[in-house]
Design an enzyme around this catalytic site. Structure first.
Site, PDB file in Angstrom:
ATOM      1  N   ARG A  99       0.823  -1.217   0.000  1.00  9.96           N
ATOM      2  CA  ARG A  99       0.000   0.000   0.000  1.00  9.96           C
ATOM      3  C   ARG A  99       0.859   1.269   0.000  1.00  9.96           C
ATOM      4  NH1 ARG A  99      -3.429   3.023   4.166  1.00  9.96           N
ATOM      5  NH2 ARG A  99      -5.368   3.585   3.104  1.00  9.96           N
ATOM      6  N   ILE A 125      -7.459   7.822  -0.563  1.00 10.87           N
ATOM      7  CA  ILE A 125      -7.341   6.368  -0.604  1.00 10.87           C
ATOM      8  C   ILE A 125      -8.105   5.851   0.614  1.00 10.87           C
ATOM      9  CG2 ILE A 125      -5.109   6.498   0.611  1.00 10.87           C
ATOM     10  CD1 ILE A 125      -4.299   3.898  -0.724  1.00 10.87           C
ATOM     11  N   SER A 126      -9.022   4.927   0.396  1.00 12.09           N
ATOM     12  CA  SER A 126      -9.932   4.491   1.454  1.00 12.09           C
ATOM     13  C   SER A 126      -9.220   3.711   2.543  1.00 12.09           C
ATOM     14  CB  SER A 126     -11.051   3.630   0.858  1.00 12.09           C
ATOM     15  OG  SER A 126     -11.819   4.369  -0.063  1.00 12.09           O
ATOM     16  N   LYS A 127      -9.847   3.674   3.727  1.00 14.78           N
ATOM     17  CA  LYS A 127      -9.324   2.900   4.840  1.00 14.78           C
ATOM     18  C   LYS A 127      -9.247   1.421   4.457  1.00 14.78           C
ATOM     19  CE  LYS A 127     -11.145   3.576   8.866  1.00 14.78           C
ATOM     20  NZ  LYS A 127     -12.130   3.811   9.952  1.00 14.78           N
ATOM     21  N   PRO A 128      -8.183   0.717   4.834  1.00 11.90           N
ATOM     22  CA  PRO A 128      -8.099  -0.717   4.537  1.00 11.90           C
ATOM     23  C   PRO A 128      -9.302  -1.511   5.041  1.00 11.90           C
ATOM     24  CG  PRO A 128      -5.965   0.094   5.246  1.00 11.90           C
ATOM     25  CD  PRO A 128      -6.936   1.230   5.440  1.00 11.90           C
TER      26      PRO A 128
END
Length: 295
Positions: A99, A125-128
């Protein structure tokens, strides 16, 4: 002492001593003839210098700010598992995909935290944990019960709306037969293309993604229908083009504005074998607004 005195009667020489005669135990009341004294570890006063040299060499080799190692990603995977992400293929995708290569340099130390990060142009970028939840839901699509489905690639033909920096597209590529990803912002489209070029060098057997610069609200008809569709932006209604391009047995996941005005909810749409659509909800989320056109 006379010159004729036997050398056996010479007093023992105290200094200088050879290094192998120096014991690791301090003090002067040791027996030189004791077997224990012989077995003691020899002092090596410069051993720490060897360690310093090893550290210097290690830190002069590029290490991706220490984030290239698998243990770093595995700690993130364990947090995802604790949060309820249990699908093994999804967890393996997170473990394989670095990432930090998708995150701006100033934020790279936060790459494996469970947080969304800015990627420019008002996008994130979205949270995992959010990505993991959506991928796990996609991997449970109704069509997986069909005999011809490749369970190693449970997402089948996949359409992503909102490429962003390309991280989610890269994860999808490890779970799908092929991926089409659309981005309406040209600068982000080019950024994702550059990021994925780097990934080709870091992830063996990585499957390429077809990146499209265009209006995500119209989907991508040339390669429809899709077994799975995932959107990274939310609006008040699902575009009809997405529903039209969803294959029988397929599943669509997208954030939608709650009809009661209480923010966004993650919406799951399944196309059943008879062609009908089934809608369910999967919790509150917060995504950027869905917009039409390109820029």
């Amino acid at each position: 002492m006379s010159h004729g005195q036997s050398s056996d009667n010479k007093p023992p020489k105290r200094f200088p001593l050879m290094l192998d005669k120096v014991s690791s135990q301090a003090g002067g009341n040791r027996s030189r003839s004791s077997p224990a004294a012989v077995q003691r570890e020899v002092l090596r006063p410069q051993a720490h210098l060897h360690q310093v040299e090893q550290d210097r060499r290690r830190h002069t080799v590029p290490q991706g700010v220490g984030l290239d190692s698998m243990p770093v990603r595995l700690r993130m995977v364990e947090r995802l598992r604790a949060d309820g992400i249990t699908h093994m293929a999804v967890l393996e995708a997170f473990a394989r995909m670095p990432r930090h290569l998708f995150v701006d340099t100033a934020l790279v130390n936060q790459a494996y935290e469970d947080t969304s990060l800015p990627i420019g142009l008002g996008q994130t970028i979205s949270k995992p944990s959010v990505v993991g939840t959506m991928l796990q839901l996609l991997c449970a699509r109704p069509g997986l019960t069909q005999p011809h489905v490749d369970l190693a690639r449970p997402l089948g033909a996949c359409l992503e709306v909102g490429t962003g920096c390309g991280y989610q597209a890269a994860l999808l590529s490890l779970l799908a037969r092929h991926v089409v990803s659309i981005e309406r912002l040209r600068d982000l489209h080019l950024k994702a293309r550059s990021n994925l070029d780097v990934i080709r060098q870091h992830v063996p057997t990585w499957q390429d993604v077809r990146l499209v610069y265009g209006d995500g609200m119209v989907g991508h008809a040339p390669q429809a229908p899709y077994d799975t569709i995932i959107a990274a932006a939310g609006g008040s209604a699902l575009p009809q083009a997405w529903l039209d391009q969803l294959a029988p047995g397929g599943r669509l996941i997208a954030p939608m504005e709650d009809a009661r005005g209480q923010g966004q909810v993650l919406t799951v749409v399944d196309r059943l074998p008879d062609g009908s659509l089934q809608h369910t909800r999967a919790g509150a989320v917060l995504f950027v607004p869905l917009k039409s056109g390109i820029t």
